[in-house]
Design a protein around this motif. Sequence first.
Motif, PDB file in Angstrom:
ATOM      1  N   GLY A  73      47.431  45.307  43.598  1.00  0.00           N
ATOM      2  CA  GLY A  73      47.750  44.031  42.992  1.00  0.00           C
ATOM      3  C   GLY A  73      48.270  42.987  43.956  1.00  0.00           C
ATOM      4  N   SER A 130      45.771  37.434  42.061  1.00  0.00           N
ATOM      5  CA  SER A 130      45.728  38.699  41.340  1.00  0.00           C
ATOM      6  C   SER A 130      46.203  38.532  39.908  1.00  0.00           C
ATOM      7  N   THR A 131      45.565  39.245  39.005  1.00  0.00           N
ATOM      8  CA  THR A 131      46.037  39.275  37.621  1.00  0.00           C
ATOM      9  C   THR A 131      46.498  40.695  37.275  1.00  0.00           C
ATOM     10  N   LEU A 174      39.317  41.886  47.235  1.00  0.00           N
ATOM     11  CA  LEU A 174      38.038  41.189  47.426  1.00  0.00           C
ATOM     12  C   LEU A 174      37.910  40.613  48.843  1.00  0.00           C
ATOM     13  N   HIS A 222      41.195  46.850  36.708  1.00  0.00           N
ATOM     14  CA  HIS A 222      40.939  45.626  35.934  1.00  0.00           C
ATOM     15  C   HIS A 222      39.909  45.758  34.819  1.00  0.00           C
ATOM     16  N   MET A 278      44.289  41.311  47.580  1.00  0.00           N
ATOM     17  CA  MET A 278      43.664  41.431  48.897  1.00  0.00           C
ATOM     18  C   MET A 278      42.354  42.210  48.866  1.00  0.00           C
TER      19      MET A 278
HETATM   20  N1  LIG Z   1      36.004  44.599  38.284  1.00  0.00           N
HETATM   21  C1  LIG Z   1      36.790  43.583  37.910  1.00  0.00           C
HETATM   22  N2  LIG Z   1      36.883  43.226  36.579  1.00  0.00           N
HETATM   23  C2  LIG Z   1      37.690  42.203  36.182  1.00  0.00           C
HETATM   24  N3  LIG Z   1      38.431  41.470  37.030  1.00  0.00           N
HETATM   25  C3  LIG Z   1      38.370  41.765  38.341  1.00  0.00           C
HETATM   26  C4  LIG Z   1      37.558  42.834  38.856  1.00  0.00           C
HETATM   27  N4  LIG Z   1      37.703  42.876  40.193  1.00  0.00           N
HETATM   28  C5  LIG Z   1      38.561  41.890  40.506  1.00  0.00           C
HETATM   29  N5  LIG Z   1      38.970  41.216  39.405  1.00  0.00           N
HETATM   30  C6  LIG Z   1      39.882  40.044  39.347  1.00  0.00           C
HETATM   31  O1  LIG Z   1      39.993  39.481  40.644  1.00  0.00           O
HETATM   32  C7  LIG Z   1      41.367  39.525  41.071  1.00  0.00           C
HETATM   33  C8  LIG Z   1      41.421  39.716  42.572  1.00  0.00           C
HETATM   34  O2  LIG Z   1      40.905  41.019  42.936  1.00  0.00           O
HETATM   35  P1  LIG Z   1      41.379  41.688  44.292  1.00  0.00           P
HETATM   36  O3  LIG Z   1      40.766  43.012  44.412  1.00  0.00           O
HETATM   37  O4  LIG Z   1      41.146  40.725  45.405  1.00  0.00           O
HETATM   38  O5  LIG Z   1      42.956  41.815  44.101  1.00  0.00           O
HETATM   39  P2  LIG Z   1      43.773  42.828  43.179  1.00  0.00           P
HETATM   40  O6  LIG Z   1      42.901  43.926  42.721  1.00  0.00           O
HETATM   41  O7  LIG Z   1      44.457  42.045  42.120  1.00  0.00           O
HETATM   42  O8  LIG Z   1      44.864  43.379  44.202  1.00  0.00           O
HETATM   43  P3  LIG Z   1      44.601  44.381  45.447  1.00  0.00           P
HETATM   44  O9  LIG Z   1      43.116  44.561  45.569  1.00  0.00           O
HETATM   45  O10 LIG Z   1      45.217  43.747  46.630  1.00  0.00           O
HETATM   46  O11 LIG Z   1      45.277  45.652  45.092  1.00  0.00           O
HETATM   47  C9  LIG Z   1      41.989  40.622  40.261  1.00  0.00           C
HETATM   48  O12 LIG Z   1      43.391  40.517  40.148  1.00  0.00           O
HETATM   49  C10 LIG Z   1      41.281  40.438  38.907  1.00  0.00           C
HETATM   50  O13 LIG Z   1      41.829  39.332  38.221  1.00  0.00           O
END
Ligand SMILES: Nc1ncnc2c1ncn2[C@@H]1O[C@H](COP(=O)(O)OP(=O)(O)OP(=O)(O)O)[C@@H](O)[C@H]1O
Lengths: 139, 114
Positions: free
Chosen positions: A104, A92-93, A109, A53, A107
């Motif tokens: 993506g 998720s984005t 966080l 991200h 999960m």
């Molecule tokens: N370091 C970062 N910089 C920018 N956005 C972030 C960052 N970490 C998390 N995010 C945002 O928070 C969302 C949720 O993060 P999370 O780790 O929970 O899920 P994910 O990374 O999308 O999918 P997964 O971890 O299950 O592979 C991300 O999709 C993104 O939009």
Amino acid sequence: MKFEFDIVDGDFAKAGTASSQVKHLLKQLNVDTKIIKKTTVAIYEAEVNVVAHAIGGGKLLADINLERIVVEVVDEGPGIEDIARAMEVGFSTASPQVISMGFGAGMGLPNMRKNSDELEVISDVSGGTRVVITNYLVA
Amino acid sequence: MKITEITTLLGGHIVCGKARAYISVQYGFAADLLSDILTLETEGILVITGLCTLQTIRTAEMAEIDCVVIARGKKVSPAMKDLADRTGVILIEADCSVFKASGILYASGLQPIY
Ligand SMILES: Nc1ncnc2c1ncn2[C@@H]1O[C@H](COP(=O)(O)OP(=O)(O)OP(=O)(O)O)[C@@H](O)[C@H]1O
Ligand SMILES: [Mg+2]
């Protein structure tokens, strides 16, 4: 003891190398295996988030003493707009490229929260994101 | 269930960790999402997946997964092999689908985690 590792954005081939090295350090210190696992999983999720991200990569800073490990994973943006929402399971984005790598699911966080004794997520869209994971090393 | 026995049941072959294939695993888990694998807390897990990437191996290392079955006939890359060898993850290639591999192993007594 303090350690610093670089995290390269978009480089999924290298994603996890910093976490892997921290895992080895904890093994060398004979930390309880369950604590090693939860710590590694939490910091790996944070490291992968920078790869997936962040723009411009980031750093993983580990500070270890006999009682606890504090890992800071920092990047320089684009930041998280709504942290509460990002912490929800399923939000998720992630880009199609990130999804094709098996990530993506939104999960990471929630998984970090589950696997850390203390978790701090500081982020804003003008700066970057800073995730601080603290785990106690005595079972 | 022994890794060697699992490999035979799946008609697959061990591409990494042959020397450790005498070990047994108790649980099976099928996933194409790496974060799903990272939620597992049990020990003695075999993961069946169609996701054939370097991150699959990295995730197995982090989640302490003993063995990964790459299903659907996908071929493990040299970089994946190298990482699996360095981290001690046993890797099996199998031609069948994730569904079929799961069915065979479940029917043969490999337990679900939940
Ligand atoms: N370091 C970062 N910089 C920018 N956005 C972030 C960052 N970490 C998390 N995010 C945002 O928070 C969302 C949720 O993060 P999370 O780790 O929970 O899920 P994910 O990374 O999308 O999918 P997964 O971890 O299950 O592979 C991300 O999709 C993104 O939009
Ligand atoms: Mg994530």
